[in-house]
Design a protein around this motif. Structure first.
Motif, short mmCIF file in Angstrom:
data_model
loop_
_atom_site.label_atom_id
_atom_site.label_comp_id
_atom_site.label_asym_id
_atom_site.label_seq_id
_atom_site.Cartn_x
_atom_site.Cartn_y
_atom_site.Cartn_z
N ARG A 1 -49.06 43.58 17.79
CA ARG A 1 -49.39 42.70 16.66
C ARG A 1 -49.89 41.35 17.16
O ARG A 1 -50.80 40.75 16.57
CB ARG A 1 -48.17 42.53 15.76
CG ARG A 1 -47.81 43.79 14.97
CD ARG A 1 -46.66 43.56 14.02
NE ARG A 1 -46.32 44.78 13.30
CZ ARG A 1 -46.90 45.16 12.16
NH1 ARG A 1 -47.85 44.41 11.63
NH2 ARG A 1 -46.53 46.28 11.57
N THR A 2 -49.30 40.87 18.24
CA THR A 2 -49.79 39.62 18.83
C THR A 2 -51.22 39.79 19.33
O THR A 2 -52.06 38.90 19.17
CB THR A 2 -48.87 39.20 20.00
OG1 THR A 2 -47.55 38.99 19.51
CG2 THR A 2 -49.38 37.91 20.65
N ARG B 1 -51.25 38.92 37.59
CA ARG B 1 -52.02 40.00 38.20
C ARG B 1 -52.58 40.91 37.12
O ARG B 1 -51.87 41.24 36.15
CB ARG B 1 -51.15 40.79 39.17
CG ARG B 1 -50.75 40.02 40.41
CD ARG B 1 -49.78 40.80 41.27
NE ARG B 1 -48.55 41.11 40.54
CZ ARG B 1 -47.44 41.54 41.12
NH1 ARG B 1 -47.39 41.71 42.43
NH2 ARG B 1 -46.36 41.81 40.39
N LEU B 2 -53.82 41.32 37.28
CA LEU B 2 -54.48 42.18 36.29
C LEU B 2 -53.86 43.57 36.33
O LEU B 2 -53.82 44.23 37.37
CB LEU B 2 -55.97 42.27 36.59
CG LEU B 2 -56.79 43.14 35.62
CD1 LEU B 2 -56.84 42.50 34.24
CD2 LEU B 2 -58.21 43.33 36.17
N ILE B 3 -53.38 44.03 35.17
CA ILE B 3 -52.75 45.34 35.05
C ILE B 3 -53.64 46.32 34.32
O ILE B 3 -53.67 47.52 34.60
CB ILE B 3 -51.39 45.23 34.33
CG1 ILE B 3 -50.47 44.26 35.06
CG2 ILE B 3 -50.74 46.61 34.21
CD1 ILE B 3 -50.16 44.66 36.49
N GLY B 4 -54.40 45.83 33.36
CA GLY B 4 -55.26 46.71 32.56
C GLY B 4 -56.01 45.92 31.52
O GLY B 4 -56.20 44.70 31.65
N ILE B 5 -56.42 46.60 30.48
CA ILE B 5 -57.16 45.95 29.40
C ILE B 5 -56.80 46.61 28.08
O ILE B 5 -56.48 47.81 28.03
CB ILE B 5 -58.68 46.03 29.67
CG1 ILE B 5 -59.43 45.02 28.81
CG2 ILE B 5 -59.20 47.45 29.45
CD1 ILE B 5 -60.85 44.77 29.30
N ILE B 6 -56.80 45.82 27.02
CA ILE B 6 -56.53 46.34 25.68
C ILE B 6 -57.68 45.92 24.77
O ILE B 6 -58.19 44.80 24.90
CB ILE B 6 -55.16 45.82 25.14
CG1 ILE B 6 -54.80 46.54 23.83
CG2 ILE B 6 -55.16 44.33 24.98
CD1 ILE B 6 -53.38 46.25 23.37
N MET C 1 -56.25 49.45 18.64
CA MET C 1 -55.45 49.07 17.47
C MET C 1 -55.88 49.81 16.21
O MET C 1 -55.36 49.54 15.12
CB MET C 1 -55.54 47.56 17.23
CG MET C 1 -55.01 46.70 18.38
SD MET C 1 -53.24 46.92 18.65
CE MET C 1 -53.26 48.04 20.04
N MET C 2 -56.81 50.72 16.32
CA MET C 2 -57.30 51.44 15.16
C MET C 2 -56.26 52.41 14.59
O MET C 2 -56.33 52.80 13.42
CB MET C 2 -58.58 52.19 15.50
CG MET C 2 -59.79 51.31 15.80
SD MET C 2 -60.35 50.31 14.38
CE MET C 2 -59.59 48.73 14.75
N LEU C 3 -55.29 52.81 15.40
CA LEU C 3 -54.21 53.66 14.92
C LEU C 3 -53.06 52.78 14.42
O LEU C 3 -52.49 52.02 15.21
CB LEU C 3 -53.71 54.59 16.04
CG LEU C 3 -54.69 55.66 16.52
CD1 LEU C 3 -54.09 56.41 17.71
CD2 LEU C 3 -55.03 56.63 15.40
N PRO C 4 -52.72 52.85 13.14
CA PRO C 4 -51.65 52.00 12.61
C PRO C 4 -50.34 52.14 13.37
O PRO C 4 -49.57 51.17 13.49
CB PRO C 4 -51.51 52.49 11.16
CG PRO C 4 -52.84 53.06 10.82
CD PRO C 4 -53.35 53.68 12.08
#
Length: 304
Positions: free
Chosen positions: A204-205, A226-231, A236-239
């Protein structure tokens, strides 16, 4: 003795790291330097070309002459080949040295694979290859009536030379300015005020940041930055994901570059991976910035 590919291509980016690209129809192709294993596939592509003698009198109509012509290109040119996973060789680009500073350029795409972006990918890769080898100028002839090819060449940076030939135009690309532009390190133009989100923050944040800051994706970092991944917004299209933690939905297989990476490599990644921005991390894996298409354009307009 069978002709061998030019050894100057062996030290290039495309020999060590072939470039994957996606066509306009969604098909994956691989662009790499020609080697002994792909020579026969290139010959087969030209033998299957229909109609023969269709561009500037080439390929030759006779099978024997066609094979001899392709072997001449293999022996005298610096060659790239576009490979389809289902069809083998479907495109070819070649640089023919005129002298130490200049080369002539040829690009051909198999008829069934034309008009889907392969020619543009090959041309851009050939420009990069010419730059890596050390040429200052690329020259090519093109038929006046071949409007599609002229459009591709113009899009890739070629300019017209004055010519009085009613059937054929000459075009050239000056690599001197290209040498300066593509050698610039990413740290010179990257955005250091990069938005990121913590690994243990709520989804939600993340949505609130997407909406407030109008970004489509966020690098995900741990407590040591440190870079872990990406969002991304798509995650977020799945409720059901809204009540999860960022760590539960992020993509861990993420592209990144170092601050010393050249803009040439970044642009190739933009083109081949279809991304708009790439995180920049230091030697310890810490996120130090982000480089986007707009950052590159802004730098070029402001400084070059």
């Amino acid at each position: 003795m069978e002709p061998r590919p030019d050894p100057r291509a062996e030290g290039s980016t495309f020999h060590c790291l072939p470039q994957a690209a996606i066509t306009k129809t969604g098909e994956a192709i691989l662009i790499r330097t020609l080697d002994d294993k792909t020579c026969q596939g290139l010959i087969d592509m030209y033998l299957a070309y229909q109609p023969r003698n269709s561009f500037q009198g080439l390929p030759p109509v006779s099978d024997a002459a066609c094979v001899q012509w392709v072997q001449h290109m293999i022996g005298h040119g610096i060659n790239l080949v576009a490979l389809s996973f289902g069809e083998g060789a479907v495109g070819h680009a070649a640089l023919f040295p005129i002298d130490d500073q200049r080369c002539e350029f040829l690009v051909v795409v198999a008829p069934r694979f034309q008009n889907i972006g392969i020619g543009t990918h090959l041309t851009r890769c050939a420009v990069q290859l010419a730059y890596e080898i050390g040429f200052d100028t690329i020259w090519l002839p093109v038929e006046r009536t071949n409007l599609r090819a002229r459009h591709v060449y113009k899009k890739c940076g070629f300019e017209y030379l004055a010519t009085e030939d009613p059937r054929e135009l000459e075009m050239t690309l000056d690599l001197a300015g290209y040498h300066e532009a593509v050698s610039i390190p990413v740290e010179t133009m990257m955005n250091r005020n990069v938005l990121s989100i913590g690994l243990h923050e709520s989804c939600r944040t993340a949505v609130e940041v997407f909406l407030k800051c109008r970004v489509a994706s966020l690098p995900v970092v741990d407590d040591q930055a440190r870079l872990i991944g990406i969002i991304s917004e798509t995650d977020m299209m799945l409720p059901s994901n809204l009540d999860k933690c960022v760590a539960d939905v992020l993509t861990r297989d993420v592209l990144f570059v170092r601050p010393t990476c050249t803009v040439a490599k970044v642009v190739r990644m933009f083109l081949s991976k279809k991304v708009r921005s790439i995180p920049v991390v230091d030697a310890h894996g810490r996120l130090v910035g982000i480089i986007g298409r707009r950052d590159v354009l802004t730098y070029y307009v402001g400084r070059l």
